[in-house]
Enzyme design. Structure first.
Site, PDB file in Angstrom:
ATOM      1  N   THR A  83       0.923  -4.922   5.079  1.00  0.00           N
ATOM      2  CA  THR A  83       2.252  -4.461   5.486  1.00  0.00           C
ATOM      3  C   THR A  83       2.591  -3.076   4.936  1.00  0.00           C
ATOM      4  O   THR A  83       3.629  -2.518   5.277  1.00  0.00           O
ATOM      5  CB  THR A  83       3.339  -5.459   5.035  1.00  0.00           C
ATOM      6  OG1 THR A  83       3.284  -5.597   3.604  1.00  0.00           O
ATOM      7  CG2 THR A  83       3.132  -6.814   5.682  1.00  0.00           C
ATOM      8  N   VAL A 114      -0.806   2.228   4.215  1.00  0.00           N
ATOM      9  CA  VAL A 114      -2.256   2.338   4.374  1.00  0.00           C
ATOM     10  C   VAL A 114      -2.819   1.093   5.044  1.00  0.00           C
ATOM     11  O   VAL A 114      -3.706   1.173   5.894  1.00  0.00           O
ATOM     12  CB  VAL A 114      -2.946   2.605   3.023  1.00  0.00           C
ATOM     13  CG1 VAL A 114      -4.456   2.563   3.168  1.00  0.00           C
ATOM     14  CG2 VAL A 114      -2.501   3.953   2.459  1.00  0.00           C
ATOM     15  N   ARG A 135       6.292 -12.511  -0.425  1.00  0.00           N
ATOM     16  CA  ARG A 135       7.544 -12.061   0.195  1.00  0.00           C
ATOM     17  C   ARG A 135       7.323 -11.502   1.597  1.00  0.00           C
ATOM     18  O   ARG A 135       8.272 -11.365   2.373  1.00  0.00           O
ATOM     19  CB  ARG A 135       8.233 -11.018  -0.694  1.00  0.00           C
ATOM     20  CG  ARG A 135       7.553  -9.679  -0.790  1.00  0.00           C
ATOM     21  CD  ARG A 135       8.371  -8.675  -1.596  1.00  0.00           C
ATOM     22  NE  ARG A 135       7.728  -7.375  -1.670  1.00  0.00           N
ATOM     23  CZ  ARG A 135       6.829  -7.023  -2.562  1.00  0.00           C
ATOM     24  NH1 ARG A 135       6.445  -7.894  -3.492  1.00  0.00           N
ATOM     25  NH2 ARG A 135       6.292  -5.812  -2.551  1.00  0.00           N
ATOM     26  N   CYS A 161      -6.752  10.315  -2.442  1.00  0.00           N
ATOM     27  CA  CYS A 161      -6.579  10.978  -1.147  1.00  0.00           C
ATOM     28  C   CYS A 161      -6.836  12.488  -1.227  1.00  0.00           C
ATOM     29  O   CYS A 161      -7.468  13.064  -0.333  1.00  0.00           O
ATOM     30  CB  CYS A 161      -5.184  10.703  -0.592  1.00  0.00           C
ATOM     31  SG  CYS A 161      -3.852  10.905  -1.791  1.00  0.00           S
ATOM     32  N   ARG A 207       4.034  17.589  -5.346  1.00  0.00           N
ATOM     33  CA  ARG A 207       4.616  16.800  -4.254  1.00  0.00           C
ATOM     34  C   ARG A 207       5.547  17.702  -3.446  1.00  0.00           C
ATOM     35  O   ARG A 207       6.377  18.413  -4.018  1.00  0.00           O
ATOM     36  CB  ARG A 207       5.402  15.614  -4.823  1.00  0.00           C
ATOM     37  CG  ARG A 207       5.845  14.619  -3.765  1.00  0.00           C
ATOM     38  CD  ARG A 207       4.693  13.782  -3.243  1.00  0.00           C
ATOM     39  NE  ARG A 207       4.218  12.825  -4.227  1.00  0.00           N
ATOM     40  CZ  ARG A 207       3.090  12.118  -4.073  1.00  0.00           C
ATOM     41  NH1 ARG A 207       2.321  12.305  -3.011  1.00  0.00           N
ATOM     42  NH2 ARG A 207       2.707  11.257  -5.000  1.00  0.00           N
ATOM     43  N   HIS A 228      -1.754  15.977   3.440  1.00  0.00           N
ATOM     44  CA  HIS A 228      -1.917  16.727   2.199  1.00  0.00           C
ATOM     45  C   HIS A 228      -2.585  18.071   2.498  1.00  0.00           C
ATOM     46  O   HIS A 228      -3.522  18.154   3.290  1.00  0.00           O
ATOM     47  CB  HIS A 228      -2.812  15.958   1.215  1.00  0.00           C
ATOM     48  CG  HIS A 228      -2.169  14.763   0.598  1.00  0.00           C
ATOM     49  ND1 HIS A 228      -0.871  14.395   0.820  1.00  0.00           N
ATOM     50  CD2 HIS A 228      -2.683  13.837  -0.272  1.00  0.00           C
ATOM     51  CE1 HIS A 228      -0.598  13.294   0.126  1.00  0.00           C
ATOM     52  NE2 HIS A 228      -1.678  12.943  -0.538  1.00  0.00           N
TER      53      HIS A 228
END
Length: 344
Positions: free
Chosen positions: A11, A14, A39, A130, A235, A242
């Protein structure tokens, strides 16, 4: 005969991308199972034209599963990957939990696919960070030809690298600024909307952050332990993709034209390098694409045998989900993995 594949963390950003890419690339799977936490039990996720309902990781039996694509974070991976591997299922893990284990191959298929054969020690294969993945795809063909001595890289990393919470925070903050509402900081240490933050992951004693350390150590393990690398990881307020400004010092003389020609024919690389406005790739254009894009290739006149370049890739794909599935394809194509059972 096809394989049975489980996606753990189905979920998340990725995990969902893994399911998309499995379908896009027609991976030879007879059955795909979506797993998540309690959950998220019963949550619908897409796999091609099918909808899967998530099952719970805690009580799932991996004994008849061939490959587990793991994207549930380091803590979950440290607990579950050895248990899954012990059941004869190969784990391809997207977290940092196993990258630095000498018994676990750290793989970028365009760079070191041969090392994938070492998975049998623990039945675990690690995906790199990544920002490392796209970097080494571009460095590998140049290192083979000219020998890399030193790399200086500054990253411009999208908020999706911090998960759904990071993307939600950028969206919420941007909206708040436009309507003159209070800006809340939860996921990031400072405001990310209309700002940049020179801090990813935790700080270490030497002043580098863990993200910067990962790039140094992983590049050595994947490409060459002799390469010196220093990184500054930042960031930026971009949702997906990226970017990296990279300066490379080589052992042998190199020209920008030679580098451009080599990269044009290198696996996974796509050169877009026109010396004119717009003649380069940005993260917006790389989003949803598989390639590692290379632009702004030029000679660095401040150092002997130096080049500078701009590298961009979709961090959810090549930086994570795509790379994991390429590893699975390498196992299949090299006949290193046999499906446990025929489809019913």
């Amino acid at each position: 005969m096809g394989y049975k594949v489980a996606v753990v963390g189905a979920t998340g950003n990725v995990g969902r991308e893994m399911l998309n890419i499995l379908a896009e690339r027609a991976f030879p799977a007879d059955e795909v199972v979506a797993l998540a936490s309690r959950r998220s039990l019963g949550t619908d996720v897409s796999y091609g034209d099918k909808t899967l309902k998530t099952k719970v990781l805690d009580n799932y039996d991996f004994s008849d599963t061939d490959i587990a694509l793991m994207s549930a974070g380091g803590d979950i991976s440290r607990e579950w990957s050895p248990k899954i591997g012990a059941q004869g299922c190969v784990v391809i893990d997207n977290s940092s939990a196993w990258r630095y284990d000498s018994d676990v191959p750290l793989i970028v298929p365009e760079v070191n696919a041969d090392a994938v054969a070492g998975f049998t020690k623990k039945n675990i294969i690690a995906n790199p960070n990544c920002s490392t993945a796209q970097l080494v795809v571009a460095l590998k063909p140049l290192h083979d030809r000219f020998g890399i001595k030193r790399v200086v890289v500054s990253t411009y990393q999208s908020v999706s690298g911090a998960g759904k919470e990071g993307m939600d925070e950028l969206f919420a903050q941007t909206k708040a600024i436009y309507v003159n509402a209070a800006v809340e900081e939860k996921k990031f240490p400072k405001r990310i909307a209309f700002n940049v933050i020179p801090h990813i992951d935790v700080f270490m004693e030497d002043g580098y952050t863990k993200e910067e350390w990962k790039m140094m150590v992983e590049t050595k393990k994947i490409l060459d332990p002799k390469i010196k690398l220093t990184a500054t990881c930042v960031r930026v307020p971009v949702f997906i993709g990226h970017s990296e400004a990279v300066n490379i010092e080589f052992e042998k003389p190199v020209t920008a034209e030679e580098a451009r020609d080599i990269l044009r024919s290198a696996p996974g690389c796509l050169v877009v390098d026109k010396r004119e406005p717009g003649g380069y790739i940005t993260p917006y254009e790389a989003s949803g694409e598989d390639a590692t894009y290379i632009s702004r290739i030029r000679e660095d006149i401040t150092v002997e045998n130096g080049l500078a370049m701009w590298i961009v890739s979709d961090n959810l794909r090549k930086g994570a989900a795509l790379n994991a599935i390429q590893i699975a394809e390498a196992l299949v194509n090299r006949k290193l993995l046999r499906a446990k059972k025929k489809a019913a």
